[in-house]
Design an enzyme around this catalytic site. Structure first.
Site, mmCIF file in Angstrom:
data_model
loop_
_atom_site.group_PDB
_atom_site.id
_atom_site.type_symbol
_atom_site.label_atom_id
_atom_site.label_comp_id
_atom_site.label_asym_id
_atom_site.label_seq_id
_atom_site.Cartn_x
_atom_site.Cartn_y
_atom_site.Cartn_z
ATOM 1 N N CYS A 2 0.869 -1.191 0.000
ATOM 2 C CA CYS A 2 0.000 0.000 0.000
ATOM 3 C C CYS A 2 0.901 1.234 0.000
ATOM 4 O O CYS A 2 2.120 1.133 0.117
ATOM 5 C CB CYS A 2 -0.862 0.019 1.251
ATOM 6 S SG CYS A 2 -1.855 -1.442 1.492
ATOM 7 N N ARG A 27 1.416 1.622 -6.016
ATOM 8 C CA ARG A 27 1.636 0.650 -4.930
ATOM 9 C C ARG A 27 0.348 -0.039 -4.520
ATOM 10 O O ARG A 27 0.353 -1.041 -3.786
ATOM 11 C CB ARG A 27 2.241 1.340 -3.708
ATOM 12 C CG ARG A 27 3.548 2.052 -3.935
ATOM 13 C CD ARG A 27 4.028 2.731 -2.664
ATOM 14 N NE ARG A 27 4.225 1.760 -1.602
ATOM 15 C CZ ARG A 27 5.354 1.040 -1.468
ATOM 16 N NH1 ARG A 27 6.349 1.207 -2.320
ATOM 17 N NH2 ARG A 27 5.480 0.150 -0.521
ATOM 18 N N TRP A 70 -3.730 -1.708 -1.269
ATOM 19 C CA TRP A 70 -3.715 -2.946 -2.046
ATOM 20 C C TRP A 70 -4.147 -4.001 -1.035
ATOM 21 O O TRP A 70 -3.378 -4.390 -0.159
ATOM 22 C CB TRP A 70 -2.323 -3.239 -2.593
ATOM 23 C CG TRP A 70 -2.250 -4.509 -3.360
ATOM 24 C CD1 TRP A 70 -1.922 -5.751 -2.899
ATOM 25 C CD2 TRP A 70 -2.533 -4.684 -4.754
ATOM 26 N NE1 TRP A 70 -1.988 -6.677 -3.891
ATOM 27 C CE2 TRP A 70 -2.349 -6.053 -5.040
ATOM 28 C CE3 TRP A 70 -2.918 -3.836 -5.769
ATOM 29 C CZ2 TRP A 70 -2.550 -6.578 -6.322
ATOM 30 C CZ3 TRP A 70 -3.104 -4.361 -7.048
ATOM 31 C CH2 TRP A 70 -2.927 -5.706 -7.301
ATOM 32 N N ASN A 96 0.919 0.038 6.051
ATOM 33 C CA ASN A 96 1.315 -0.767 4.891
ATOM 34 C C ASN A 96 2.019 -2.002 5.432
ATOM 35 O O ASN A 96 2.978 -1.899 6.186
ATOM 36 C CB ASN A 96 2.275 0.013 3.976
ATOM 37 C CG ASN A 96 2.829 -0.882 2.869
ATOM 38 O OD1 ASN A 96 2.161 -1.818 2.442
ATOM 39 N ND2 ASN A 96 4.067 -0.626 2.448
ATOM 40 N N GLY A 97 1.511 -3.193 5.068
ATOM 41 C CA GLY A 97 2.164 -4.422 5.516
ATOM 42 C C GLY A 97 1.115 -5.431 5.966
ATOM 43 O O GLY A 97 -0.038 -5.383 5.554
ATOM 44 N N GLU A 449 8.078 -20.672 -19.905
ATOM 45 C CA GLU A 449 7.972 -19.313 -19.346
ATOM 46 C C GLU A 449 9.100 -18.432 -19.871
ATOM 47 O O GLU A 449 8.893 -17.277 -20.243
ATOM 48 C CB GLU A 449 7.978 -19.378 -17.818
ATOM 49 C CG GLU A 449 8.062 -18.050 -17.103
ATOM 50 C CD GLU A 449 6.931 -17.074 -17.444
ATOM 51 O OE1 GLU A 449 5.956 -17.472 -18.108
ATOM 52 O OE2 GLU A 449 7.046 -15.899 -17.064
ATOM 53 N N LYS A 453 8.576 -14.981 -22.021
ATOM 54 C CA LYS A 453 9.151 -13.692 -21.601
ATOM 55 C C LYS A 453 9.887 -13.051 -22.774
ATOM 56 O O LYS A 453 9.722 -11.875 -23.075
ATOM 57 C CB LYS A 453 10.104 -13.893 -20.418
ATOM 58 C CG LYS A 453 9.420 -14.185 -19.112
ATOM 59 C CD LYS A 453 8.772 -12.986 -18.454
ATOM 60 C CE LYS A 453 7.313 -12.806 -18.506
ATOM 61 N NZ LYS A 453 6.314 -13.780 -18.332
ATOM 62 N N GLU A 456 7.372 -11.904 -25.575
ATOM 63 C CA GLU A 456 6.392 -10.828 -25.328
ATOM 64 C C GLU A 456 7.049 -9.468 -25.100
ATOM 65 O O GLU A 456 6.395 -8.446 -25.303
ATOM 66 C CB GLU A 456 5.441 -11.182 -24.194
ATOM 67 C CG GLU A 456 6.038 -11.268 -22.827
ATOM 68 C CD GLU A 456 4.958 -11.545 -21.777
ATOM 69 O OE1 GLU A 456 3.828 -11.060 -21.905
ATOM 70 O OE2 GLU A 456 5.268 -12.266 -20.831
ATOM 71 N N HIS A 472 12.339 -35.367 -32.139
ATOM 72 C CA HIS A 472 11.084 -35.660 -32.863
ATOM 73 C C HIS A 472 10.697 -34.511 -33.782
ATOM 74 O O HIS A 472 9.517 -34.330 -34.081
ATOM 75 C CB HIS A 472 9.970 -35.953 -31.847
ATOM 76 C CG HIS A 472 10.271 -37.124 -30.983
ATOM 77 N ND1 HIS A 472 10.262 -38.430 -31.442
ATOM 78 C CD2 HIS A 472 10.671 -37.179 -29.687
ATOM 79 C CE1 HIS A 472 10.619 -39.235 -30.451
ATOM 80 N NE2 HIS A 472 10.865 -38.513 -29.379
ATOM 81 N N LYS A 571 -2.250 -5.855 -19.777
ATOM 82 C CA LYS A 571 -1.903 -6.487 -18.502
ATOM 83 C C LYS A 571 -2.994 -7.473 -18.082
ATOM 84 O O LYS A 571 -2.717 -8.485 -17.479
ATOM 85 C CB LYS A 571 -1.721 -5.429 -17.406
ATOM 86 C CG LYS A 571 -1.290 -6.010 -16.055
ATOM 87 C CD LYS A 571 0.030 -6.727 -16.148
ATOM 88 C CE LYS A 571 0.410 -7.439 -14.858
ATOM 89 N NZ LYS A 571 1.586 -8.331 -15.031
HETATM 90 C C1 AGP Z 1 2.595 -13.121 -18.955
HETATM 91 O O1 AGP Z 1 3.798 -12.380 -18.874
HETATM 92 C C2 AGP Z 1 1.505 -12.381 -19.679
HETATM 93 N N1 AGP Z 1 1.280 -11.097 -19.117
HETATM 94 C C3 AGP Z 1 0.245 -13.216 -19.836
HETATM 95 O O2 AGP Z 1 0.581 -14.464 -20.399
HETATM 96 C C4 AGP Z 1 -0.526 -13.490 -18.531
HETATM 97 O O3 AGP Z 1 0.194 -14.378 -17.725
HETATM 98 C C5 AGP Z 1 -1.868 -14.134 -18.888
HETATM 99 O O4 AGP Z 1 -2.607 -13.209 -19.677
HETATM 100 C C6 AGP Z 1 -2.695 -14.520 -17.656
HETATM 101 O O5 AGP Z 1 -3.012 -13.362 -16.934
HETATM 102 P P1 AGP Z 1 -3.642 -13.543 -15.460
HETATM 103 O O6 AGP Z 1 -2.591 -14.224 -14.631
HETATM 104 O O7 AGP Z 1 -3.930 -12.148 -15.008
HETATM 105 O O8 AGP Z 1 -4.860 -14.391 -15.578
#
Ligand code: AGP
Length: 576
Positions: A2, A27, A70, A96-97, A449, A453, A456, A472, A571
């Site tokens: 927060c 935050r 938060w 905050n905490g 993963e 990264k 994206e 394969h 996001k």
């Molecule tokens: C991951 O870096 C991306 N931002 C994306 O794959 C994300 O993980 C996915 O859209 C799921 O989002 P969520 O965890 O908010 O459900």
């Protein structure tokens, strides 16, 4: 996480606190509030929602405290917004905490007749201070913190005292030094437009600010020496606490996320014979690690489904199954649809969610919140680690075992110290247009993963495969122009992955190996090696993800990509 702020000076406090909170909204932003004091009276305005909601009015007084939340305990609402006051409206607190022992304190206070106005952990602080007050506000605070367990930074205001007290223990707090005015804040972004002279409080320090100045003591009341530092950041840098991007800041917050996550305990209402994990993107890869953990530790079968596929098939549920939705935002449309499908079929639902009171959090039968705090960068980093940590806790809980990994956060810090080496690697490899990522066992989801990264945020094509799959088909991709990132940490299938690296080298491919320290063998067959500390095989995923995050970050930064807001992405994917 927060944002808290305090002001005491000669200007009207409300507009100044409001502006400071707006700078702290990164935050946390699900509710906000301000308390000012004038004529020995406390005035409070607090609401669910963004700080902007507080602009519709003002409050009198030249001293005050403010908070942007938060949520961790207690859903976002007007009543759970800070500041909190005691029953006589003489004391006001913003926090905050996490107060870990708040339930027992709340019970004790209730028995003494205290009326609570919220469901939060924070409110116990103000009632304890009111109980401990005997004329010296700082002493009342020092007596109160002896009862608190957890991580916290909080500010306290009393209706008739020209002072504000701030304490720090595990959550950040700075003092801003002005002329005939002084500030307390979670970080410098809230005060930087008024002063660049700040004092960074250390843990277990208590600051008392007046118009004239500041006095810092230990929690035992002993005077503390302090240094006033001049901050040369601009506002944006201050919000990123000096990091170039939020993503890099969030990568470095991961040890703290592990420590915050380990402070929480979990328990389930539902028993089940099989777990079905539904998620998207990075959360889906966390689910794949979760499968490995829960099946290995708790011997419970787990299926992991991509939510956008799951939602359109006729799932063959059987009794005693539980659907676990993993989602940082708690708003991902495909994951939400998967939860609704399960509920329509009468299947129990559990959520592993980062945003409190988000849609999925409200629709599952039970929610476990991750402790990552707000994740601003579109590319998920600390939320992934928080998901993993909570999946470890879940696996051990289901096995009826304690999960108390010592030094985990410090091991993550050790991996973060490899940043410069990884940055050099990024400089060496950023021009390639295609990458392969390989791994086996729990390292395969990490390969997925790591590839995501890179894709994206740097827009470079990257594909991940189980290392055993190379022969394969994907081996045809191996060439001088397609380097491979090989997760080859020492585990039960190390030798198999080692052989895969040899297959790649035999075909002229370059290999960047993620390996276990002191493994000299792998150096002889790889072009570059990133060595990680030795850890139990089970914990490899928590360490292995960090070099992958940093490698992708630095390549994207070298390519001058928009790291925090990559093209075409959002996001939170609230549409199909
Ligand atoms: C991951 O870096 C991306 N931002 C994306 O794959 C994300 O993980 C996915 O859209 C799921 O989002 P969520 O965890 O908010 O459900």
């Amino acid at each position: 996480m927060c944002g808290i702020i305090g002001y005491l000076g000669h200007k009207e406090a409300y507009p100044l606190l409001l502006a400071g909170l707006q700078q702290l909204e990164y935050r946390g932003y699900d509710s906000a509030g301000i308390c000012t004091s004038s004529d020995n009276t406390l005035h409070v305005h607090k609401l669910q929602g963004r700080v902007q909601n507080l602009t519709a009015m003002s409050l009198p007084g030249t001293r005050g405290i403010g908070h942007t939340r938060w949520s961790t305990h207690g859903r976002p609402s007007d009543r759970n917004a800070h500041p909190f006051a005691d029953g006589k409206n003489q004391f006001s607190v913003v926090h905050n905490g996490i107060i870990e022992n708040y339930l027992e304190l709340k019970e004790e206070l209730r028995k003494e007749g205290v009326q609570f106005s919220s469901d939060t952990d924070s409110e116990v602080i103000v009632h304890l201070i009111a109980q401990n007050y005997q004329g010296d506000l700082r002493q009342a605070v020092l007596d109160t913190i002896k009862r608190l367990q957890g991580a916290y930074a909080f500010c306290v205001l009393k209706n008739d005292r020209e002072e504000i007290i701030g304490v720090r223990n595990g959550s950040p707090l700075v003092v801003g030094i002005g002329v005939q005015e002084n500030f307390l804040a979670s970080d410098v972004s809230a005060v930087i437009e008024h002063t660049r002279n700040v004092i960074y409080l250390n843990d277990f320090e208590c600051a008392r600010i007046t118009r004239e100045g500041v006095d810092i003591r230990t929690f035992q009341g002993e005077p503390c020496p302090f240094n006033v530092k001049e901050v040369n950041w601009n506002l944006e840098q201050a919000q990123k606490q000096g990091y170039k991007h939020f993503m890099l800041k969030e990568i470095y917050e991961q040890p703290q996320v592990v420590e915050d996550s380990l402070r929480q305990s979990l328990s389930l209402k539902t028993k089940f014979s099989r777990l079905i994990i539904v998620a998207c993107g990075t959360a889906f890869y966390a689910g794949l690690v979760g499968k490995y953990l829960i099946e290995t530790v708790a011997k419970i079968p787990v299926t992991v489904e991509i939510a956008s596929e799951f939602r359109y098939k006729e799932p063959l549920f059987s009794a005693q199954e539980l659907v676990l939705a993993i989602s940082q935002s708690g708003e991902t449309a495909d994951t939400l649809a998967a939860v609704r499908l399960a509920k329509q079929q009468g299947i129990g639902t559990l959520g592993l969610i980062n945003v409190v009171d988000s849609t999925i959090a409200r629709e599952v039968d039970q929610v476990i919140y991750t402790r990552a705090g707000p994740e601003i960068g579109v590319a998920s980093t600390k939320a992934f680690t928080a998901q993993l940590l909570t999946l470890y806790q879940l696996a051990f809980y289901l096995a009826g075992k304690d999960f108390k990994p010592l030094h985990l956060a410090d091991q993550l810090r050790a991996v973060l110290s490899l940043n410069d080496q990884i940055k050099d690697l990024a400089q060496k490899y950023f021009h390639y247009q295609n990458f392969l990522y390989i791994g086996r066992n729990s390292q395969y989801p990490l390969a997925l993963e790591g590839a995501l990264k890179l894709k994206e945020i740097s827009y470079i094509h990257a594909e991940a495969y189980p290392a055993g799959e190379l022969k394969h088909g994907p081996l045809a991709l191996v060439s001088e122009e397609t380097p491979t990132v090989a997760l080859c940490l020492q585990d039960s299938v190390y030798q198999k992955t080692f052989s895969n690296i040899q297959e790649i080298k035999a075909r002229g491919g370059k290999v960047i190996a993620i390996a276990t320290e002191e493994d000299e063998k792998i150096r002889s067959i790889s072009d570059d090696v990133i060595y990680l500390p030795k850890v139990e095989e089970l914990f490899l995923p928590l360490l292995a993800v960090i070099p992958l995050q940093l490698f992708a970050y630095h390549i994207a930064d070298i390519k001058e990509c928009d790291v925090d807001k990559p093209r075409n992405l959002a996001k939170s994917v609230t549409v199909e």
